[in-house]
Design a protein around this motif. Structure first.
Motif, mmCIF file in Angstrom:
data_model
loop_
_atom_site.group_PDB
_atom_site.id
_atom_site.type_symbol
_atom_site.label_atom_id
_atom_site.label_comp_id
_atom_site.label_asym_id
_atom_site.label_seq_id
_atom_site.Cartn_x
_atom_site.Cartn_y
_atom_site.Cartn_z
ATOM 1 N N LYS A 1 -2.021 6.329 8.251
ATOM 2 C CA LYS A 1 -1.188 6.940 9.293
ATOM 3 C C LYS A 1 -1.993 7.944 10.115
ATOM 4 O O LYS A 1 -1.877 7.989 11.347
ATOM 5 C CB LYS A 1 0.022 7.632 8.661
ATOM 6 N N GLN A 2 -2.799 8.749 9.436
ATOM 7 C CA GLN A 2 -3.614 9.741 10.142
ATOM 8 C C GLN A 2 -4.569 9.074 11.119
ATOM 9 O O GLN A 2 -4.736 9.534 12.258
ATOM 10 C CB GLN A 2 -4.395 10.586 9.137
ATOM 11 N N PRO B 1 -11.508 -3.332 -1.352
ATOM 12 C CA PRO B 1 -11.653 -1.871 -1.435
ATOM 13 C C PRO B 1 -10.795 -1.192 -0.365
ATOM 14 O O PRO B 1 -10.535 -1.778 0.698
ATOM 15 C CB PRO B 1 -13.149 -1.648 -1.171
ATOM 16 N N ASN B 2 -10.373 0.024 -0.608
ATOM 17 C CA ASN B 2 -9.504 0.730 0.330
ATOM 18 C C ASN B 2 -10.123 0.867 1.716
ATOM 19 O O ASN B 2 -9.421 0.790 2.728
ATOM 20 C CB ASN B 2 -9.142 2.112 -0.218
ATOM 21 N N ASP B 3 -11.444 1.085 1.776
ATOM 22 C CA ASP B 3 -12.091 1.209 3.082
ATOM 23 C C ASP B 3 -11.962 -0.087 3.887
ATOM 24 O O ASP B 3 -11.794 -0.055 5.113
ATOM 25 C CB ASP B 3 -13.568 1.575 2.920
ATOM 26 N N VAL B 4 -12.040 -1.220 3.216
ATOM 27 C CA VAL B 4 -11.884 -2.511 3.898
ATOM 28 C C VAL B 4 -10.454 -2.671 4.396
ATOM 29 O O VAL B 4 -10.215 -3.137 5.518
ATOM 30 C CB VAL B 4 -12.275 -3.678 2.969
ATOM 31 N N ILE C 1 0.847 -1.184 0.000
ATOM 32 C CA ILE C 1 0.000 0.000 0.000
ATOM 33 C C ILE C 1 0.884 1.234 0.000
ATOM 34 O O ILE C 1 1.983 1.241 0.531
ATOM 35 C CB ILE C 1 -0.964 0.020 1.192
ATOM 36 N N SER C 2 0.413 2.286 -0.616
ATOM 37 C CA SER C 2 1.214 3.497 -0.714
ATOM 38 C C SER C 2 0.307 4.675 -0.992
ATOM 39 O O SER C 2 -0.924 4.544 -1.035
ATOM 40 C CB SER C 2 2.251 3.360 -1.843
ATOM 41 N N GLY C 3 0.920 5.840 -1.179
ATOM 42 C CA GLY C 3 0.182 7.020 -1.585
ATOM 43 C C GLY C 3 -0.880 7.460 -0.602
ATOM 44 O O GLY C 3 -0.679 7.450 0.616
ATOM 45 N N ASN C 4 -2.044 7.838 -1.143
ATOM 46 C CA ASN C 4 -3.109 8.397 -0.318
ATOM 47 C C ASN C 4 -3.608 7.426 0.731
ATOM 48 O O ASN C 4 -3.964 7.825 1.844
ATOM 49 C CB ASN C 4 -4.275 8.841 -1.207
ATOM 50 N N LEU C 5 -3.641 6.133 0.387
ATOM 51 C CA LEU C 5 -4.132 5.144 1.346
ATOM 52 C C LEU C 5 -3.213 5.081 2.563
ATOM 53 O O LEU C 5 -3.682 5.061 3.705
ATOM 54 C CB LEU C 5 -4.228 3.762 0.688
ATOM 55 N N LYS C 6 -1.905 5.064 2.340
ATOM 56 C CA LYS C 6 -0.969 5.020 3.463
ATOM 57 C C LYS C 6 -1.066 6.295 4.293
ATOM 58 O O LYS C 6 -1.014 6.244 5.532
ATOM 59 C CB LYS C 6 0.455 4.815 2.971
#
Length: 289
Positions: A111-112, A226-229, A102-107
């Motif tokens: 982190k947030q 999906p990213n939410d999952v 995983i990278s970019g906006n998802l990471k």
């Protein structure tokens, strides 16, 4: 699931043995991206007594229409017919999708959220279970683990000695825990970690937890979520650890196996986290597309 095998016909007017229907339902759930707006099918081996209302048959017809370009989809699959072969072709293609970290906006979002629910504390403190912790939920299981962290002295910025780390670990370990916030322990500390150290710890946590989630759910399967999952699963494994997520949430994992994220949401509740955090994770599963 790279390929499927069925013994008899499935669908409209088919023999529809329970095991064959389950196989088809599971396969179609793996291919939902090809047949929007189809929602995840319940893998129960059954079709609606009224075929015109069967979600499984509707999904078969949609697959035949969208993927095979059939003008008159019949909603039926025979062993080794064109629909059967195309399903296996698409499953095989999905199985060899390149798995990337995983990278970019998802990471960034991950982190947030980790910092929101775990905090970002430079000094040692006790979590609600009495474990010495630092940074973004970085557990120090014993004094030897603490010695491996590059602590510095808060007032001078000098590198802390092994003895200083050991003494502070033992001091914090002796304090009460349960309802105390991390700030409660600050007056008892002189040592801190830098932002760079805490960032490196977070990166390592994400790397390890991603590897563990792929071991539980399968590398290609996890990557296809999906990213939410993915965000929800990271929150759960960060809080629970791999053994507890894998072995103590059987109903949750049963629903995950068939990609029934709505039911997984119901089973995702944890006892030792806030209502807000449980709601956050539950809503992530429910919003998954």
């Amino acid at each position: 699931m790279a390929v499927i095998r069925i013994t008899h016909s499935v669908g409209l007017g088919g023999i529809n043995s329970s095991s064959d229907v389950k196989t088809v339902q599971t396969a179609l759930n793996k291919l939902l991206k090809l047949i929007p707006p189809t929602q995840t099918l319940i893998v129960d081996g059954r079709l609606n007594p009224r075929p015109e209302n069967s979600k499984t048959i509707a999904a078969i017809k949609l697959f035949q229409s969208k993927v095979l370009n059939m003008v008159r989809p019949d909603g039926k699959i025979y062993p080794n017919d064109a629909t059967f072969r195309k399903i296996n072709e698409k499953l095989a293609s999905a199985a060899v999708v390149v798995v990337v970290p995983i990278s970019g906006n998802l990471k960034t979002k991950l982190k947030q959220n980790m910092m929101k629910y775990e905090g970002n504390v430079p000094h040692m403190y006790l979590d609600t279970k009495g474990y010495v912790t630092v940074g973004v939920g970085h557990l120090l299981k014993d004094v030897e683990a603490a010695k491996k962290v590059p602590f510095t002295i808060r007032d001078t910025g000098a590198v802390a000695s092994v003895k200083q780390i050991e003494e502070e670990f033992k001091l914090i370990k002796s304090k009460p825990f349960g309802s105390q916030a991390a700030a409660f322990y600050k007056p008892f500390t002189k040592l801190v970690t830098t932002e760079a150290v805490r960032e490196a710890q977070v990166e390592q946590h994400i790397k390890i937890f991603e590897s563990e989630l792929k071991r539980i759910y399968g590398a290609s399967e996890f990557s296809s979520y999906p990213n939410d999952v993915k965000l929800a699963l990271f929150d759960m494994i960060f809080n629970l650890g791999m053994p507890e997520l894998k072995d103590k949430f059987p109903n949750f994992n049963k629903h995950m196996k068939v990609r029934d994220f709505n039911q997984a949401a119901i089973e995702s509740n944890r006892k030792d986290v806030s209502t807000e955090r449980n709601t956050y994770v539950r809503n992530l599963f429910k919003s998954a597309k």
